[in-house]
Design a protein around this motif. Structure first.
Motif, PDB file in Angstrom:
ATOM      1  N   GLY A 179     -34.756   4.382 -82.029  1.00 33.63           N
ATOM      2  CA  GLY A 179     -34.130   4.816 -82.589  1.00 33.63           C
ATOM      3  C   GLY A 179     -33.084   6.173 -81.229  1.00 33.63           C
ATOM      4  O   GLY A 179     -32.561   6.392 -80.958  1.00 33.63           O
ATOM      5  N   LEU A 180     -34.074   6.144 -80.182  1.00 32.66           N
ATOM      6  CA  LEU A 180     -33.226   7.047 -78.980  1.00 32.66           C
ATOM      7  C   LEU A 180     -32.676   5.762 -78.084  1.00 32.66           C
ATOM      8  O   LEU A 180     -31.081   7.239 -78.554  1.00 32.66           O
ATOM      9  CB  LEU A 180     -34.312   6.460 -77.799  1.00 32.66           C
ATOM     10  N   VAL A 181     -31.984   4.518 -78.393  1.00 31.84           N
ATOM     11  CA  VAL A 181     -30.973   3.973 -78.023  1.00 31.84           C
ATOM     12  C   VAL A 181     -29.866   4.135 -79.135  1.00 31.84           C
ATOM     13  O   VAL A 181     -28.813   4.346 -79.069  1.00 31.84           O
ATOM     14  CB  VAL A 181     -31.228   2.091 -78.437  1.00 31.84           C
ATOM     15  N   ASP A 192     -23.379   0.156 -83.769  1.00 33.57           N
ATOM     16  CA  ASP A 192     -23.787  -0.632 -84.053  1.00 33.57           C
ATOM     17  C   ASP A 192     -24.807  -1.145 -82.710  1.00 33.57           C
ATOM     18  O   ASP A 192     -24.570  -2.314 -82.618  1.00 33.57           O
ATOM     19  CB  ASP A 192     -24.051  -1.554 -85.083  1.00 33.57           C
ATOM     20  N   PRO A 193     -26.172  -0.427 -82.216  1.00 29.53           N
ATOM     21  CA  PRO A 193     -25.797  -0.567 -80.968  1.00 29.53           C
ATOM     22  C   PRO A 193     -27.485  -1.587 -80.527  1.00 29.53           C
ATOM     23  O   PRO A 193     -26.955  -3.086 -79.846  1.00 29.53           O
ATOM     24  CB  PRO A 193     -26.429   0.578 -80.810  1.00 29.53           C
ATOM     25  N   VAL A 194     -27.875  -2.096 -81.594  1.00 26.94           N
ATOM     26  CA  VAL A 194     -29.358  -2.734 -81.529  1.00 26.94           C
ATOM     27  C   VAL A 194     -28.974  -3.832 -82.624  1.00 26.94           C
ATOM     28  O   VAL A 194     -29.299  -3.779 -83.399  1.00 26.94           O
ATOM     29  CB  VAL A 194     -30.481  -1.890 -81.789  1.00 26.94           C
ATOM     30  N   GLN A 195     -29.416  -5.180 -81.628  1.00 25.80           N
ATOM     31  CA  GLN A 195     -28.965  -6.864 -81.839  1.00 25.80           C
ATOM     32  C   GLN A 195     -30.997  -6.953 -81.524  1.00 25.80           C
ATOM     33  O   GLN A 195     -31.121  -7.584 -80.553  1.00 25.80           O
ATOM     34  CB  GLN A 195     -28.890  -7.304 -82.088  1.00 25.80           C
ATOM     35  N   ALA A 212     -31.669  -5.010 -86.941  1.00 23.57           N
ATOM     36  CA  ALA A 212     -30.686  -4.963 -86.501  1.00 23.57           C
ATOM     37  C   ALA A 212     -29.788  -3.498 -86.743  1.00 23.57           C
ATOM     38  O   ALA A 212     -30.087  -3.538 -88.439  1.00 23.57           O
ATOM     39  CB  ALA A 212     -29.757  -6.090 -86.733  1.00 23.57           C
ATOM     40  N   SER A 213     -29.043  -2.520 -85.807  1.00 22.26           N
ATOM     41  CA  SER A 213     -28.012  -1.430 -86.281  1.00 22.26           C
ATOM     42  C   SER A 213     -27.380  -1.606 -87.977  1.00 22.26           C
ATOM     43  O   SER A 213     -27.777  -0.988 -88.488  1.00 22.26           O
ATOM     44  CB  SER A 213     -27.501  -0.824 -85.520  1.00 22.26           C
TER      45      SER A 213
END
Length: 287
Positions: A179-181, A192-195, A212-213
């Motif tokens: 959530g912070l990222v 869409d930063p997180v994979q 994944a975002s």
């Protein structure tokens, strides 16, 4: 993207999974099948972490897992080959690295990462991490900040999860970390930063996350019942070595037995302990 495996169950030699299967982790370091456009080679270092059996000897009271990492391609490291033929463990992690742009090939950037009893490894990445790194690093607990040795998004994610209470609540801390990222990326205009697929262990159980975002997330599979597989494939000597409480979680299947591997659902996490596994939805938390 990287490849990894997490094993829990009957103690076995590490080589049984690192080298012996038809599509072992070492084979994947040169011939990955599921990396797609990212390429087929994972040659930017490797690592393995393992837990030893409890000891009654008061002089052998160190409960931290062992860790061996190197920057050479895994397929050519003679020390890894020799070690894996002599180390036996009932819970271990192994990882082969394909570095992200700008992340140096150095030992401190190789997975797994360790903190006390905890191991952490990751496949995927944070998009445009150098733009977000300063803000994310400043969110790490000041007491943990000096322990960050490398430059990867993975190690930053680990220390953020520790900051958010990993030791007390693994799923909650990972949800808050993601959530912070995502909130930080939004502030910087990074979509869409997180994979990620992430494995975490305290030496007793394994948590495995896939998120994944913007799906799809990196691939992740888990082994099915060992008892069923042993009956289906009595000729497979490796399967006869282990009990039905054994489980393996992998980025990419180790064999060509389709019934042996089940894909992990998007936006979910599993808790695996003593042959039992439960799966839950994964929802990032902000604030």
């Amino acid at each position: 993207m990287c490849r990894w495996l997490a094993y829990t169950g009957t103690p076995i030699l590490l080589e049984e999974l690192l080298y012996k299967p038809a599509h072992s982790l070492i084979d994947q370091s040169q011939h990955s099948r599921l990396r797609g456009d990212a390429g087929t080679t994972n040659g930017d270092g490797f690592g393995t972490g393992w837990y030893t059996e409890p000891s009654d000897d008061p002089l052998d009271a160190d409960e931290t897992p062992a860790l061996f990492r190197g920057v050479e391609p895994a397929w050519g490291d003679r020390n890894l080959r020799d070690l894996s033929a002599h180390v036996r463990s009932g819970l271990f992690f192994a990882h082969i690295r394909a570095s992200s742009p700008g992340a140096a090939v150095q030992e401190t950037n190789c997975h797994p990462f360790r903190h006390g009893r905890w191991l952490w490894m990751h496949n995927g990445g944070i998009s445009r991490f150098p733009e977000l790194r300063r803000d994310l690093m400043l969110a790490i607990d000041p007491a943990l900040f000096p322990l960050v040795e490398g430059t990867t998004d993975t190690e930053t994610m680990f220390h953020l999860a520790l900051t958010f209470g990993l030791v007390q609540d693994v799923p909650g801390s990972v949800e808050r970390m993601v959530g912070l990222v995502e909130a930080t990326a939004e502030q910087h205009g990074v979509p869409d930063p997180v994979q990620m697929t992430v494995a975490v262990s305290d030496g007793v159980r394994i948590w495995a996350f896939r998120y994944a975002s913007r799906p799809p997330a990196p691939s992740l599979f888990y082994s099915t019942s060992m008892e069923a597989l042993q009956s289906l494939h009595p000729e497979n000597a490796n399967l006869r070595l282990v009990s039905d409480r054994t489980r393996v979680v992998v980025s990419e299947p180790l064999t060509d037995l389709p019934e042996e591997w089940q894909p992990v659902d998007e936006s979910s996490y599993s808790i695996i302990e003593d042959g039992k596994d439960e799966t839950f939805p994964f929802v990032p938390r902000r604030g």
